[in-house]
Each structure stands twice: as C-alpha cells, then as structure tokens.
Enzyme design. Structure first.
Site, short mmCIF file in Angstrom:
data_model
loop_
_atom_site.label_atom_id
_atom_site.label_comp_id
_atom_site.label_asym_id
_atom_site.label_seq_id
_atom_site.Cartn_x
_atom_site.Cartn_y
_atom_site.Cartn_z
N LYS A 50 0.80 -1.23 0.00
CA LYS A 50 0.00 0.00 0.00
C LYS A 50 0.84 1.28 0.00
CE LYS A 50 -3.42 -0.75 -0.76
NZ LYS A 50 -3.83 -1.41 -2.05
N GLY A 103 -6.24 3.78 -4.99
CA GLY A 103 -6.82 5.06 -4.63
C GLY A 103 -8.23 4.89 -4.10
N1 LIG Z 1 -0.92 7.64 -9.75
C1 LIG Z 1 -1.58 6.86 -8.86
N2 LIG Z 1 -2.80 6.35 -9.16
C2 LIG Z 1 -3.44 5.59 -8.25
N3 LIG Z 1 -2.96 5.28 -7.02
C3 LIG Z 1 -1.75 5.78 -6.68
C4 LIG Z 1 -1.02 6.58 -7.59
N4 LIG Z 1 0.14 6.92 -6.98
C5 LIG Z 1 0.14 6.37 -5.78
N5 LIG Z 1 -1.00 5.67 -5.57
C6 LIG Z 1 -1.32 5.00 -4.32
O1 LIG Z 1 -0.95 3.64 -4.40
C7 LIG Z 1 -1.64 3.00 -3.31
C8 LIG Z 1 -1.63 1.50 -3.52
O2 LIG Z 1 -0.35 1.04 -3.21
P1 LIG Z 1 0.21 -0.33 -3.76
O3 LIG Z 1 0.15 -0.36 -5.25
O4 LIG Z 1 1.56 -0.49 -3.17
O5 LIG Z 1 -0.80 -1.40 -3.17
S1 LIG Z 1 -0.58 -2.97 -3.08
O6 LIG Z 1 0.20 -3.23 -1.88
O7 LIG Z 1 0.08 -3.44 -4.30
O8 LIG Z 1 -1.94 -3.53 -2.94
C9 LIG Z 1 -3.01 3.63 -3.29
O9 LIG Z 1 -3.42 3.65 -1.95
P2 LIG Z 1 -4.95 3.99 -1.48
O10 LIG Z 1 -5.20 5.40 -1.94
O11 LIG Z 1 -4.92 3.88 -0.01
O12 LIG Z 1 -5.85 3.00 -2.15
C10 LIG Z 1 -2.78 5.00 -3.92
O13 LIG Z 1 -2.99 6.07 -3.05
#
Ligand SMILES: Nc1ncnc2c1ncn2[C@@H]1O[C@H](COP(=O)(O)OS(=O)(=O)O)[C@@H](OP(=O)(O)O)[C@H]1O
Length: 262
Positions: free
Chosen positions: A16, A226
């Site tokens: 995350k 997100g």
């Molecule tokens: N550009 C862009 N678009 C969408 N989301 C973005 C982006 N950059 C960073 N993030 C943030 O990435 C968070 C998810 O993290 P991970 O990919 O590491 O999650 S996972 O562990 O693989 O499930 C996710 O966390 P949450 O917002 O809590 O859902 C996003 O906030």
C-alpha cells in the site's frame, strides 16, 4: 537479441505504499522493463522451490541494455526473503516506497475490508483492530500496524545488504508530485533522466496522476488503486501516530531520508 533477464532492481514494498504506481511510472523509462504481475518468488516457499530458472521465465523479454524490475510488496515483511535475494544477487538494487505509517495502515485495512465486503462478510472497525481492548494501547499484533513499523523490517534486510543498496521513495509525494521522486530513482538506478512532465498528467476525475507513454498511449492505474478510506476516530489516529513516532525517527536515522510524518 531479446532475452529474459533477472531483475537488477526489485520494489520490495511496502504494501500500500504505491508499489504499483512506482513500477508503472518507472516503466515509462525506455531502459526499464517491468514484470507485470507480482511474482512472489522469494516469499512463497512453493514458488521458491521451483528455482531461479522458473523465476527468470516469469520475466519479460528485453534488450540486454535494459533493466528488468519486479515488485512484490510481501518481500519487505517476509522473514526469509533478504537471504534468498542475497543468494541470487548480492549487489541488486532495492526500492522501498513508504507512506506515513498510520495512513498506510488504514489503506491496508481498507483493502482487506473491501475483500470482506465483496464476499458479503462483515469485518471489524479499524479502531477495534488497531487498539487492544484490554490495555487501550496500540495492538502490535495487528498486521496492518506491524507492517508500518518500517525500521523493524529494514533492520532484518540490513543483516544482508548495506544501506547504500536501498533507495527510499516517498509514497505520499509520488501521489501529489511524482516526477521528482522518479528522478531520484533514475539517479539511484544510474539511468539517464528520461521520464518527463510530459509522461505524467493529473487526471481530475481520477484524482491521481496518470501515465502518458506517447501521443497515442496513456493509462491510469486500476480503480482498486486510490480507494476512499473510512474515517478513523481522531484519538486513535493520534495514538497510532505517537506509537509510530520513535520507529519513524529510527527509520530516518538509518536511511538518511527524513519525512515530516507526525
Ligand atoms: N498515480 C496513482 N494512481 C493511483 N494510485 C496511486 C497513484 N500513486 C500512488 N498511488 C497509491 O498507491 C496506493 C496502492 O499502493 P500499492 O500499489 O503499493 O498497493 S498494493 O500493496 O500493491 O496492494 C493507493 O493507496 P490507497 O489510496 O490507499 O488506495 C494510492 O494512493
């Protein structure tokens, strides 16, 4: 002369933290190719037993001058992984993307909650999981709390790799202003700076930066990235922030990268 190459850099976590966004954004660089799926080679005993050739077979085809990157966020917190990666390549570059620990814990919770809801199951409130009902202290047995104690995990990795082999990415800044973070990674990977503002555009509907590869091809991350987090009792947020504070200080000290986390 396309070949499947073992990764020369791995995004080892944190879950995350923004691991998917980081991988996809680095893939904007012409010298970077990504393993699309999480391979879970080093954290899953069954996969690990299949051997290194199985792992290589999971890698995309690339030109010899390109570097392959994979991301499996479970690597960061899994006991056996540092030694296993060390045995594959002791000079590999390791990327860790972190977010403010309490936010990360709530994000982690939100993902699990969504999984339960999809199966029509009920689930505890975050507050109930994060705070021990008897002591009213932070519940350190709760996985979403433990994962956010970054220094504890990093210290296990440092038994194998020198701190110079890690690069810490600010996951909160990757959300709000990705380019400078990506430029720091380019430098860490010894790549010429190729990712530009042109490659990243803010999509107001999505509320996040999306990726523009060229005039025809652009994409945003999946809707599972997100999520809207549930509101958390402010006193619980404060308690968690106080709990993480000393661990954060240690993390800054070890990594040489300071964040203005509470
Ligand atoms: N550009 C862009 N678009 C969408 N989301 C973005 C982006 N950059 C960073 N993030 C943030 O990435 C968070 C998810 O993290 P991970 O990919 O590491 O999650 S996972 O562990 O693989 O499930 C996710 O966390 P949450 O917002 O809590 O859902 C996003 O906030």
């Amino acid at each position: 002369n396309l070949v499947q190459q073992l990764p020369r850099a791995i995004i080892i976590g944190v879950r995350k933290g923004g691991t998917r966004a980081l991988l996809e954004m680095l893939n904007l660089h012409p010298a970077v190719v990504k393993a699309s799926q999480e391979i879970h080679f080093f954290d899953n005993d069954q996969n690990y037993a299949r051997g290194i050739d199985w792992y290589r077979g999971k890698m995309p085809f690339s030109f010899p001058h390109q570097i392959t990157i994979e991301k499996s966020p479970a690597y960061f917190i899994t006991e056996e992984v540092p030694e296993r990666i060390f045995k594959m390549n002791s000079s590999i570059k390791l990327l860790i993307i972190v977010r403010e620990p309490t936010t990360r814990a709530v994000s982690d919770y939100t993902q699990v909650l969504e999984g339960k809801e999809r199966k029509n199951k009920t689930y505890h409130k975050f507050e109930k999981l994060a705070i021990d009902a008897n002591t009213c202290e932070v519940n350190t047995k709760y996985k979403a709390v433990r994962t956010s104690i970054y220094t504890k995990h990093l210290e296990r990795w440092l038994k194998y790799f020198p701190v110079e082999q890690f690069h810490i990415v600010d996951g909160d800044r990757l959300i709000t202003d990705p380019l400078p973070e990506l430029q720091l990674v380019e430098r860490f990977l010894n790549l010429p700076s190729r990712i530009s503002q042109y490659n990243l555009y803010f999509n107001a509907t999505r509320g996040f930066y999306c990726l523009r590869f060229n005039i025809v091809f652009n994409k945003c991350l999946a809707g599972s990235k997100g999520r809207i987090h549930p509101e958390v009792d402010p006193s619980v947020v404060t308690k968690l922030q106080k709990f993480f504070h000393p661990f954060n200080q240690k993390f800054y000290q070890i990594t040489g990268r300071t964040f203005n986390w509470p």
